[in-house]
Design an enzyme around this catalytic site. Structure first.
Site, short mmCIF file in Angstrom:
data_model
loop_
_atom_site.label_atom_id
_atom_site.label_comp_id
_atom_site.label_asym_id
_atom_site.label_seq_id
_atom_site.Cartn_x
_atom_site.Cartn_y
_atom_site.Cartn_z
N ASP A 85 -5.54 -37.05 35.58
CA ASP A 85 -4.13 -37.26 35.92
C ASP A 85 -3.21 -36.52 34.94
OD1 ASP A 85 -2.02 -38.22 37.31
OD2 ASP A 85 -2.17 -40.28 36.57
N ARG B 190 2.86 -33.22 35.99
CA ARG B 190 3.85 -33.32 34.89
C ARG B 190 3.68 -32.19 33.89
NH1 ARG B 190 2.28 -39.07 33.32
NH2 ARG B 190 0.70 -38.66 34.90
N TRP B 191 2.44 -31.79 33.65
CA TRP B 191 2.17 -30.69 32.72
C TRP B 191 2.89 -29.43 33.22
CZ3 TRP B 191 -0.04 -25.85 32.98
CH2 TRP B 191 -0.47 -25.28 31.78
N HIS C 169 -2.53 -27.84 38.50
CA HIS C 169 -3.88 -28.12 38.98
C HIS C 169 -4.86 -27.02 38.54
CE1 HIS C 169 -2.40 -31.56 41.03
NE2 HIS C 169 -1.69 -30.88 41.92
N ASP D 114 -5.83 -41.05 49.32
CA ASP D 114 -4.37 -41.23 49.40
C ASP D 114 -3.62 -39.95 49.05
OD1 ASP D 114 -4.14 -43.87 50.32
OD2 ASP D 114 -4.73 -44.63 48.34
N TRP E 122 -3.81 -37.26 50.54
CA TRP E 122 -3.37 -36.57 51.78
C TRP E 122 -1.89 -36.78 52.02
CZ3 TRP E 122 -6.59 -33.07 53.53
CH2 TRP E 122 -7.96 -33.27 53.52
N ARG F 93 0.44 -36.27 50.02
CA ARG F 93 1.26 -35.31 49.25
C ARG F 93 1.77 -34.20 50.16
NH1 ARG F 93 -0.62 -34.92 43.02
NH2 ARG F 93 -0.91 -37.15 42.77
N LEU G 208 -26.99 -32.39 33.38
CA LEU G 208 -25.78 -33.17 33.68
C LEU G 208 -25.62 -33.23 35.19
CD1 LEU G 208 -23.06 -34.44 32.56
CD2 LEU G 208 -22.03 -32.21 32.97
N ARG H 98 -8.97 -42.59 31.94
CA ARG H 98 -7.87 -42.09 32.76
C ARG H 98 -6.88 -41.40 31.84
NH1 ARG H 98 -4.72 -44.21 38.00
NH2 ARG H 98 -3.23 -42.51 38.06
N LEU I 142 -6.64 -48.20 38.21
CA LEU I 142 -7.88 -47.54 38.66
C LEU I 142 -7.68 -46.70 39.91
CD1 LEU I 142 -10.49 -50.36 37.95
CD2 LEU I 142 -9.87 -48.40 36.54
N SER I 143 -6.59 -46.94 40.64
CA SER I 143 -6.24 -46.11 41.80
C SER I 143 -7.42 -45.86 42.74
CB SER I 143 -5.64 -44.78 41.34
OG SER I 143 -4.47 -45.01 40.60
C1 FPP Z 1 -3.58 -36.01 39.53
O1 FPP Z 1 -2.55 -35.42 38.76
C2 FPP Z 1 -4.53 -34.99 39.83
C3 FPP Z 1 -4.90 -34.63 41.09
C4 FPP Z 1 -4.38 -35.25 42.30
C5 FPP Z 1 -5.82 -33.52 41.30
C6 FPP Z 1 -6.83 -33.28 40.26
C7 FPP Z 1 -7.30 -31.90 40.41
C8 FPP Z 1 -7.62 -31.04 39.43
C9 FPP Z 1 -7.75 -31.39 38.01
C10 FPP Z 1 -7.87 -29.62 39.67
C11 FPP Z 1 -8.79 -29.35 40.75
C12 FPP Z 1 -10.11 -29.94 40.53
C13 FPP Z 1 -11.22 -29.25 40.56
C14 FPP Z 1 -12.51 -29.95 40.51
C15 FPP Z 1 -11.20 -27.81 40.66
P1 FPP Z 1 -1.09 -35.37 39.36
O2 FPP Z 1 -0.95 -34.12 40.14
O3 FPP Z 1 -0.83 -36.63 40.12
O4 FPP Z 1 -0.21 -35.28 38.08
P2 FPP Z 1 1.15 -36.06 37.82
O5 FPP Z 1 0.79 -37.52 37.73
O6 FPP Z 1 1.57 -35.51 36.49
O7 FPP Z 1 2.10 -35.71 38.92
#
Ligand code: FPP
Length: 222
Positions: A2, A6-7, A19, A49, A51, A53, A113, A156, A163-164
């Site tokens: 997560d 924001r990053w 991402h 969930d 989807w 977005r 792994l 997390r 835990l979402s």
């Molecule tokens: C939640 O952060 C993250 C996701 C919904 C996607 C996670 C995906 C990746 C790390 C990259 C793709 C994965 C792979 C395996 C290539 P958020 O977008 O909700 O962040 P925020 O809470 O800051 O808005």
């Protein structure tokens, strides 16, 4: 994983770039994981969930997942990593589904792994499906949910403390760690620190702590 959005937003970048940075972080964590004693690593890449977005973010994530599977398969083969995907498959784009099947088939011999990507995943949905599949047979219920051991450590990133809908059954006795670090900033050093803290936790699984060693008891009685 997560905190990608924001990053990116804090750098005035589109969320999709967050991402992408998150996918790079995952590469580094997978590389570091075996040396830290991890044998199974499950990451939440796309929840059922998610989807909800905006369509452009969903498309970017799906493309990124397909690219990740294609580009990481050779590295997984080299490093003895078995890659598999958990979650619903019937709603995945055919190109992504093909990439999933290829990556799973090619890396199935990996023993260092087991990397599991949760895509279109919902723990409640997995539990519901297992209940239907096992048809009231208690012995078939748990294997229908998962084929890996229970979760020991659940991390997390990104500061939220929930835990979402992630691995709810498997995490019954998981040690939980929440860190404010956003996923793209999460490093192998962050993971190492958490693993060390995890090793100091006393896990009782509902039982009592073990009795003191005999020598210690004897000294105390004297
Ligand atoms: C939640 O952060 C993250 C996701 C919904 C996607 C996670 C995906 C990746 C790390 C990259 C793709 C994965 C792979 C395996 C290539 P958020 O977008 O909700 O962040 P925020 O809470 O800051 O808005």
């Amino acid at each position: 994983m997560d905190g990608n959005g924001r990053w990116a937003e804090s750098r005035f970048l589109p969320r999709a770039l967050g991402h992408q940075a998150g996918a790079e972080t995952l590469r580094r964590i997978v590389e570091a994981a075996p040396a830290l004693g991890l044998t199974t690593l499950t990451v939440y890449a796309f929840s059922s969930d998610n989807w909800k977005r905006p369509a452009n973010e969903v498309t970017a994530l799906m493309q990124l997942l397909a690219c990740y599977l294609e580009s990481e398969t050779p590295n997984c083969l080299r490093d003895g990593v078995r890659l598999s995907v958990i979650g619903r498959r019937d709603r995945l784009d055919p190109a992504l589904l093909a990439a999933v099947l290829r990556a799973e088939a090619q890396t199935r011999g990996g023993t260092r792994l087991h990397l599991r990507l949760a895509i279109d995943y919902s723990a409640r949905d997995a539990i519901r499906r297992a209940a239907l599949l096992s048809n009231g047979d208690a012995l078939r219920f748990e294997p229908a949910i998962t084929d890996v051991p229970p979760v020991d450590l659940l991390i997390r990133t990104g500061g939220e403390q929930r835990l979402s809908d992630f691995l709810l059954w498997e995490s019954a006795y998981a040690e939980l760690f929440f860190t404010p670090v956003l996923w793209p900033d999460f490093t192998p050093a962050c993971l190492r620190k958490i693993v060390r803290q995890f090793q100091l936790r006393h896990r009782k699984f509902g039982a009592l702590p073990p009795p003191p060693l005999v020598g210690q008891t004897a000294r105390w009685l004297r």
